[in-house]
Design a protein around this motif. Sequence first.
Motif, mmCIF file in Angstrom:
data_model
loop_
_atom_site.group_PDB
_atom_site.id
_atom_site.type_symbol
_atom_site.label_atom_id
_atom_site.label_comp_id
_atom_site.label_asym_id
_atom_site.label_seq_id
_atom_site.Cartn_x
_atom_site.Cartn_y
_atom_site.Cartn_z
ATOM 1 N N SER A 139 0.834 -1.207 -0.019
ATOM 2 C CA SER A 139 -0.119 -0.105 -0.033
ATOM 3 C C SER A 139 0.883 1.248 -0.019
ATOM 4 O O SER A 139 2.000 1.117 0.435
ATOM 5 N N ALA A 140 0.179 2.314 -0.278
ATOM 6 C CA ALA A 140 0.854 3.592 -0.319
ATOM 7 C C ALA A 140 -0.074 4.811 -0.474
ATOM 8 O O ALA A 140 -1.081 4.560 -1.063
ATOM 9 N N VAL A 141 0.366 5.869 0.168
ATOM 10 C CA VAL A 141 -0.497 7.065 0.254
ATOM 11 C C VAL A 141 0.269 8.088 -0.692
ATOM 12 O O VAL A 141 1.707 8.046 -0.646
ATOM 13 N N GLY A 142 -0.020 9.250 -1.010
ATOM 14 C CA GLY A 142 0.471 10.413 -1.511
ATOM 15 C C GLY A 142 1.234 11.468 -0.638
ATOM 16 O O GLY A 142 0.882 11.261 0.606
ATOM 17 N N ARG A 143 1.846 12.004 -1.177
ATOM 18 C CA ARG A 143 2.638 13.458 -0.320
ATOM 19 C C ARG A 143 2.259 14.529 -0.956
ATOM 20 O O ARG A 143 2.376 14.585 -2.287
ATOM 21 N N GLU A 144 1.615 15.525 -0.520
ATOM 22 C CA GLU A 144 1.618 16.977 -1.136
ATOM 23 C C GLU A 144 2.340 17.856 -0.500
ATOM 24 O O GLU A 144 2.684 17.897 0.827
ATOM 25 N N VAL A 145 2.965 18.758 -1.386
ATOM 26 C CA VAL A 145 3.779 20.165 -0.676
ATOM 27 C C VAL A 145 3.032 21.282 -1.160
ATOM 28 O O VAL A 145 2.806 21.327 -2.360
ATOM 29 N N TRP A 146 2.858 22.129 -0.360
ATOM 30 C CA TRP A 146 2.223 23.350 -0.910
ATOM 31 C C TRP A 146 2.633 24.376 0.052
ATOM 32 O O TRP A 146 3.207 24.166 1.210
ATOM 33 N N VAL B 183 1.922 5.515 12.817
ATOM 34 C CA VAL B 183 2.373 4.328 12.305
ATOM 35 C C VAL B 183 3.418 4.449 11.188
ATOM 36 O O VAL B 183 3.768 3.489 10.484
ATOM 37 N N ASN B 184 3.494 5.383 10.577
ATOM 38 C CA ASN B 184 4.595 5.809 9.500
ATOM 39 C C ASN B 184 4.211 5.313 8.327
ATOM 40 O O ASN B 184 4.784 4.094 7.775
ATOM 41 N N LEU B 185 2.769 5.482 7.481
ATOM 42 C CA LEU B 185 2.413 4.921 6.503
ATOM 43 C C LEU B 185 3.265 4.967 5.385
ATOM 44 O O LEU B 185 4.146 6.026 5.221
ATOM 45 N N PRO B 186 3.412 3.856 4.513
ATOM 46 C CA PRO B 186 4.092 4.046 3.364
ATOM 47 C C PRO B 186 3.627 5.112 2.425
ATOM 48 O O PRO B 186 2.331 5.246 1.990
ATOM 49 N N VAL B 187 4.722 5.982 1.895
ATOM 50 C CA VAL B 187 4.233 7.140 1.158
ATOM 51 C C VAL B 187 4.952 7.294 -0.195
ATOM 52 O O VAL B 187 6.134 6.708 -0.310
ATOM 53 N N LEU B 188 4.241 7.458 -1.183
ATOM 54 C CA LEU B 188 4.825 7.488 -2.668
ATOM 55 C C LEU B 188 5.012 9.128 -2.683
ATOM 56 O O LEU B 188 4.054 9.689 -2.720
ATOM 57 N N GLU B 189 6.195 9.409 -2.741
ATOM 58 C CA GLU B 189 6.622 10.992 -2.835
ATOM 59 C C GLU B 189 6.235 11.433 -4.166
ATOM 60 O O GLU B 189 6.636 10.783 -5.143
ATOM 61 N N PRO C 23 -7.149 13.766 4.127
ATOM 62 C CA PRO C 23 -5.690 14.097 4.850
ATOM 63 C C PRO C 23 -5.762 14.105 6.167
ATOM 64 O O PRO C 23 -4.481 13.855 6.605
ATOM 65 N N LYS C 24 -6.645 14.593 6.742
ATOM 66 C CA LYS C 24 -6.542 14.787 8.330
ATOM 67 C C LYS C 24 -6.460 13.552 9.030
ATOM 68 O O LYS C 24 -5.524 13.081 9.762
ATOM 69 N N LEU C 25 -7.193 12.362 8.634
ATOM 70 C CA LEU C 25 -6.986 11.281 9.335
ATOM 71 C C LEU C 25 -5.860 10.389 8.741
ATOM 72 O O LEU C 25 -5.294 9.775 9.669
ATOM 73 N N LEU C 26 -5.488 10.538 7.369
ATOM 74 C CA LEU C 26 -4.277 9.979 7.045
ATOM 75 C C LEU C 26 -2.930 10.560 7.655
ATOM 76 O O LEU C 26 -2.044 9.896 8.346
ATOM 77 N N LYS D 253 2.484 17.003 3.603
ATOM 78 C CA LYS D 253 1.401 16.293 4.501
ATOM 79 C C LYS D 253 1.193 14.954 3.586
ATOM 80 O O LYS D 253 1.195 15.280 2.350
ATOM 81 N N VAL D 254 0.817 13.878 4.316
ATOM 82 C CA VAL D 254 0.291 12.908 3.263
ATOM 83 C C VAL D 254 -1.256 13.356 2.857
ATOM 84 O O VAL D 254 -1.880 14.107 3.578
ATOM 85 N N HIS D 255 -1.661 12.647 1.918
ATOM 86 C CA HIS D 255 -3.036 13.020 1.369
ATOM 87 C C HIS D 255 -3.412 11.724 0.934
ATOM 88 O O HIS D 255 -2.900 10.805 0.464
ATOM 89 N N ASN D 256 -4.584 11.761 0.195
ATOM 90 C CA ASN D 256 -5.448 10.597 -0.400
ATOM 91 C C ASN D 256 -5.618 11.016 -1.969
ATOM 92 O O ASN D 256 -6.699 10.469 -2.588
ATOM 93 N N ALA D 257 -5.075 12.016 -2.470
ATOM 94 C CA ALA D 257 -5.267 11.969 -3.944
ATOM 95 C C ALA D 257 -4.604 11.338 -4.813
ATOM 96 O O ALA D 257 -4.833 10.962 -5.907
ATOM 97 N N PHE D 258 -3.580 10.240 -4.263
ATOM 98 C CA PHE D 258 -2.958 9.176 -4.682
ATOM 99 C C PHE D 258 -3.087 8.185 -3.671
ATOM 100 O O PHE D 258 -2.675 8.158 -2.461
ATOM 101 N N LEU D 259 -3.810 7.177 -3.781
ATOM 102 C CA LEU D 259 -3.961 5.802 -3.205
ATOM 103 C C LEU D 259 -3.494 4.661 -4.074
ATOM 104 O O LEU D 259 -3.866 4.445 -5.069
ATOM 105 N N MET D 260 -2.702 3.728 -3.185
ATOM 106 C CA MET D 260 -2.214 2.289 -3.914
ATOM 107 C C MET D 260 -2.768 1.284 -3.038
ATOM 108 O O MET D 260 -1.873 1.467 -1.954
#
Length: 160
Positions: free
Chosen positions: A83-90, A154-160, A144-147, A104-111
């Motif tokens: 699994s992986a969640v995305g990361r956004e930078v703004w 738990v340090n979710l797996p993140v796709l940068e 994004p808040k829950l993620l 922050k991590v976000h849900n615009a990308f989920l795998m």
Amino acid sequence: MESVRDWCGLNDYQYRFIGDELFASLPAELLEKTIEQPVIASDLARLLVLQAALKEGYQRVLWLDADFLIFRPREFIIPEQSSAVGREVWVQQDRNGKLKVYKKVHNAFLMFRRDNTLLDFYSETAARLLSRNQGTMPPQFIGPKLLTALHNVVNLPVLE
């Protein structure tokens, strides 16, 4: 959407656009509760759609928001992890008018792969939070808040 569609073609992935029919996957009570905030409804609905796709037999499913842009398709490689969640930078101004960078991590990308445990947990937790909430909800309540809360623990797996 075109960049995602092209990237799918490049990698021989099936592309499926989902419009407002996304909301049909939501239980009526949660749809009613989020009727004024379709962003919150879509955050749960996307999880339910991904779960359904895995049950259909797909080995791996991805969610990419409609405004997701793939700049370098040959370099955008999906990891082998489950699994992986995305990361956004703004960048935005803080209270003093100075520019501040947020990551922050976000849900615009989920795998999620079929063998993952995160999707069911995330989906059940999001639905439970929505069901039990009696007050107002920020638009990012179960996205994004829950993620971010989960990631901080738990340090979710993140796709940068």
